[in-house]
Design an enzyme around this catalytic site. Structure first.
Site, PDB file in Angstrom:
ATOM      1  N   CYS A  63       0.815  -1.216   0.000  1.00  0.00           N
ATOM      2  CA  CYS A  63       0.000   0.000   0.000  1.00  0.00           C
ATOM      3  C   CYS A  63       0.853   1.273   0.000  1.00  0.00           C
ATOM      4  O   CYS A  63       1.659   1.476   0.916  1.00  0.00           O
ATOM      5  CB  CYS A  63      -0.913  -0.008   1.224  1.00  0.00           C
ATOM      6  SG  CYS A  63      -1.862   1.500   1.444  1.00  0.00           S
ATOM      7  N   TYR A 194      -5.376   5.142  -9.361  1.00  0.00           N
ATOM      8  CA  TYR A 194      -6.529   4.359  -8.887  1.00  0.00           C
ATOM      9  C   TYR A 194      -7.794   4.744  -9.649  1.00  0.00           C
ATOM     10  O   TYR A 194      -8.627   3.884  -9.956  1.00  0.00           O
ATOM     11  CB  TYR A 194      -6.730   4.569  -7.380  1.00  0.00           C
ATOM     12  CG  TYR A 194      -5.705   3.854  -6.542  1.00  0.00           C
ATOM     13  CD1 TYR A 194      -5.951   2.574  -6.045  1.00  0.00           C
ATOM     14  CD2 TYR A 194      -4.478   4.441  -6.248  1.00  0.00           C
ATOM     15  CE1 TYR A 194      -5.012   1.904  -5.286  1.00  0.00           C
ATOM     16  CE2 TYR A 194      -3.527   3.778  -5.496  1.00  0.00           C
ATOM     17  CZ  TYR A 194      -3.793   2.505  -5.024  1.00  0.00           C
ATOM     18  OH  TYR A 194      -2.856   1.843  -4.277  1.00  0.00           O
TER      19      TYR A 194
END
Length: 324
Positions: A63, A194
């Protein structure tokens, strides 16, 4: 996600969409701050005083948001002050999970199996997604904060003399410039990849990809004459940019369809990334296997879970130490 403290559905990467089918990221729920005296920070309540061995950081090495906090923990010399747990890279039907995958750990503080259990320990009626990073207070048995931008700043200044003063990641004289730079790259690049990867319409995807590559081109020009985002001063803006760039060729180019160019096609950005990797402590926060295994485990984007062999990166990740 959790609904009233109960895990209600299999994990899904798309948190919400706008009217054009664009990806919308969930806001963080816990916004308290650790301060030297324990007084309240910019948001939240008081009572979280800087102390050694009181706080625990939950992260995923895949992440980028969690990796922001890992880098700050290393550079500020807080690895012996703040303990840490690392989830496995795979995105399971129950979200982030602790286990025995190389580089991951068990939860030796709360002895949970899934990250969502940390949230219900803090709030038995919690509703929302169970994300990382999480900064946990072992004394009060609750979540201090789960917003990476906040945690990055409190690691920089919230621990006072307990932290290394070699790096000031948010110096007062550069605060306005840092905020402006962060804003300029967040929507268009950090979250832009994203927005591209999880877009549900062609329009949303096209807009996101244009944002990503227009921003990369602007940054390429910037780093032709600048060592860091702020010139000669390394700052939190470099951390926020680096965690996206180091993942670009590994995941965003292929899986997220940001494939107009590789990061390797930008010589000044590539040099910039290598310069940051050369800063002692940074390289050990980068785990290539976790990044690839994690992103390519997203069933919505890669239902057969096939992990590509490449790419071969040109970066030198000199890791003389491991995370602990």
């Amino acid at each position: 996600m959790l609904v009233n403290g109960v895990w209600s559905a299999n994990w899904h990467p798309v948190q919400a969409t706008d009217q054009q089918g664009g990806f919308v990221r969930q806001s963080s729920s816990f916004r308290n701050w650790i301060t030297v005296s324990g007084e309240a920070g910019p948001t939240g309540e008081a009572g979280f005083k800087a102390e050694a061995n009181r706080y625990h950081l939950y992260v995923a090495l895949i992440c980028p948001w969690a990796s922001r906090t890992l880098i700050a923990r290393e550079l500020k010399g807080l690895s012996s002050i703040i303990s840490m747990s690392v989830v496995e890279p795979f995105l399971t039907d129950n979200g982030w999970q602790f286990g025995g995958f190389a580089g991951a750990t068990l939860d030796q503080v709360n002895h949970t199996t899934f990250i969502h259990e940390i949230y219900t320990l803090a709030d038995v009626h919690y509703t929302g997604r169970a994300t990382v990073p999480i900064l946990w207070d072992k004394q009060r048995q609750t979540i201090v904060n789960n917003e990476s931008a906040d945690i990055l700043r409190m690691l920089n200044s919230g621990f006072g003399s307990l932290a290394n003063t070699q790096y000031d990641l948010y110096p007062a004289h550069l605060a306005t410039q840092i905020d402006a730079f962060n804003d300029s790259i967040y929507h268009r690049l950090n979250n832009g990849v994203y927005r591209a990867g999880f877009a549900t319409t062609q329009q949303a995807y096209d807009e996101a990809v244009d944002d990503v590559f227009n921003t990369l081109q602007t940054l390429e020009q910037h780093f032709a004459s600048h060592q860091f985002a702020m010139g000669q001063q390394f700052s939190e803006s470099d951390i926020r940019l680096f965690v996206t760039l180091i993942r670009f060729d590994l995941a965003y180019y292929g899986l997220f369809k940001c494939n107009l160019k590789l990061l390797a096609d930008y010589p000044h950005l590539s040099r910039y990334v290598q310069n940051i990797l050369n800063i002692p402590g940074v390289a050990k926060t980068v785990n290539i296997e976790h990044i690839k295994q994690g992103y390519y485990s997203i069933k919505d984007l890669n239902p057969n879970a096939i992990v590509p062999k490449g790419p071969i990166l040109n970066f030198q990740l000199i890791q003389t130490e491991t995370l602990k």
